[in-house]
Design a protein around this motif. Structure first.
Motif, PDB file in Angstrom:
ATOM      1  N   ASN A 192      -7.697  -5.739   3.949  1.00 59.52           N
ATOM      2  CA  ASN A 192      -7.445  -6.749   2.914  1.00 59.52           C
ATOM      3  C   ASN A 192      -5.951  -6.937   2.702  1.00 59.52           C
ATOM      4  O   ASN A 192      -5.172  -5.985   2.814  1.00 59.52           O
ATOM      5  CB  ASN A 192      -8.058  -6.319   1.573  1.00 59.52           C
ATOM      6  N   SER A 193      -5.584  -8.162   2.386  1.00 62.68           N
ATOM      7  CA  SER A 193      -4.247  -8.445   1.883  1.00 62.68           C
ATOM      8  C   SER A 193      -4.260  -8.173   0.382  1.00 62.68           C
ATOM      9  O   SER A 193      -5.103  -8.706  -0.337  1.00 62.68           O
ATOM     10  CB  SER A 193      -3.885  -9.903   2.161  1.00 62.68           C
ATOM     11  N   ALA A 195       1.669 -10.089  -2.117  1.00 64.12           N
ATOM     12  CA  ALA A 195       2.739 -10.707  -1.329  1.00 64.12           C
ATOM     13  C   ALA A 195       4.100 -10.130  -1.680  1.00 64.12           C
ATOM     14  O   ALA A 195       4.995 -10.069  -0.836  1.00 64.12           O
ATOM     15  CB  ALA A 195       2.736 -12.217  -1.538  1.00 64.12           C
ATOM     16  N   PRO A 203       4.882  -7.041   0.138  1.00 61.85           N
ATOM     17  CA  PRO A 203       3.744  -7.326   1.016  1.00 61.85           C
ATOM     18  C   PRO A 203       2.915  -6.059   1.270  1.00 61.85           C
ATOM     19  O   PRO A 203       3.365  -5.131   1.941  1.00 61.85           O
ATOM     20  CB  PRO A 203       4.408  -7.833   2.300  1.00 61.85           C
ATOM     21  N   ILE A 205      -1.030  -4.261   2.186  1.00 61.30           N
ATOM     22  CA  ILE A 205      -2.389  -4.382   2.724  1.00 61.30           C
ATOM     23  C   ILE A 205      -3.160  -3.119   2.326  1.00 61.30           C
ATOM     24  O   ILE A 205      -2.577  -2.124   1.874  1.00 61.30           O
ATOM     25  CB  ILE A 205      -2.386  -4.558   4.261  1.00 61.30           C
ATOM     26  N   CYS A 248       3.060  -0.757   9.063  1.00 63.26           N
ATOM     27  CA  CYS A 248       3.155  -0.654   7.605  1.00 63.26           C
ATOM     28  C   CYS A 248       3.463   0.783   7.198  1.00 63.26           C
ATOM     29  O   CYS A 248       2.995   1.733   7.835  1.00 63.26           O
ATOM     30  CB  CYS A 248       1.837  -1.083   6.954  1.00 63.26           C
ATOM     31  N   GLN A 258       2.700  -0.846   2.921  1.00 71.76           N
ATOM     32  CA  GLN A 258       3.637  -1.969   2.816  1.00 71.76           C
ATOM     33  C   GLN A 258       4.114  -2.385   4.201  1.00 71.76           C
ATOM     34  O   GLN A 258       4.518  -1.554   5.014  1.00 71.76           O
ATOM     35  CB  GLN A 258       4.826  -1.591   1.944  1.00 71.76           C
ATOM     36  N   VAL A 259       4.103  -3.681   4.455  1.00 73.42           N
ATOM     37  CA  VAL A 259       4.485  -4.221   5.757  1.00 73.42           C
ATOM     38  C   VAL A 259       5.977  -4.014   6.001  1.00 73.42           C
ATOM     39  O   VAL A 259       6.806  -4.316   5.137  1.00 73.42           O
ATOM     40  CB  VAL A 259       4.145  -5.726   5.826  1.00 73.42           C
TER      41      VAL A 259
END
Length: 201
Positions: free
Chosen positions: A81-82, A85, A88, A90, A159, A176-177
């Motif tokens: 899931n995202s 933003a 960022p 997931i 991530c 975190q990306v």
């Protein structure tokens, strides 16, 4: 209608007291009976109910990877899931009894790979218990932060793990990306009704 002769000869007796109207009696409606349980239906609140409902949910297919103890690990996930933003973020779920969990539980970074419809065999390999998932024909290389990155995917991310939240027999990993590539070619692979599927035109 034919009238009986005995009834014709009975005298009419006037009533001394006017008859009171019959009291109106109301009856409460009986409660509707509970529906009979469907034979073979999942028990309410059971794991089987959750599984049965989510078989109706079409989900994208991802492979999560990590590196630790001198070896790469990975598994197929449909729980990606995202989350946010900014920053960022997931998330995905991983079972604490899975062979990957000891490595992922200690990993600082993980890889997320969005599979294409041409990668059903790859998805099955990373879902199969006991498989040598990184052996040929799987093609991969070490990417940013030493994370295994699979070749030929629609998109990938690396991530940094920021949290591991207990959730029953799983952990929800939030990360975190920090790097990635969204520009792979093809269409996404889906998971529905217990099978891998392609999008229909």
């Amino acid at each position: 209608m034919t009238v009986s002769p005995e009834l014709r000869t009975l005298p009419t007796i006037p009533s001394a007291v006017p008859s009171a109207p019959s009291p109106r009696v109301s009856f409460a409606a009986d409660p509707a009976p509970a529906p009979a349980p469907v034979v073979g239906a999942p028990r309410p609140g059971s794991p089987d109910l959750l599984r049965s409902v989510f078989r109706q949910h079409a989900a994208g297919v991802a492979v999560i990877t990590a590196h630790g103890d001198g070896r790469p690990v990975g598994f197929t996930a449909t729980s990606l899931n995202s989350v946010a933003a900014e920053p960022p973020l997931i998330s995905f779920g991983v079972g604490t009894g899975s062979s990957c969990w000891p490595v992922i539980s200690g990993a600082e970074h993980i890889g997320v790979h969005i599979l294409g419809e041409h990668q059903e065999a790859l998805a099955a390999t990373f879902a199969r218990s006991g498989a040598d998932r990184f052996a040929a024909p799987t093609r991969w290389s070490l990417g940013p932060e030493g994370v295994p990155v699979l070749d030929g995917v629609l998109a990938w991310l690396v991530c940094r793990v920021v949290a591991k939240v207990p959730a029953g027999d799983h952990r929800i990993v939030i990360a975190q990306v920090v790097a990635g590539d969204p520009d792979g070619a093809g269409r996404p692979l889906l998971y529905h009704q217990g099978r891998f599927n392609a999008l229909r035109d």
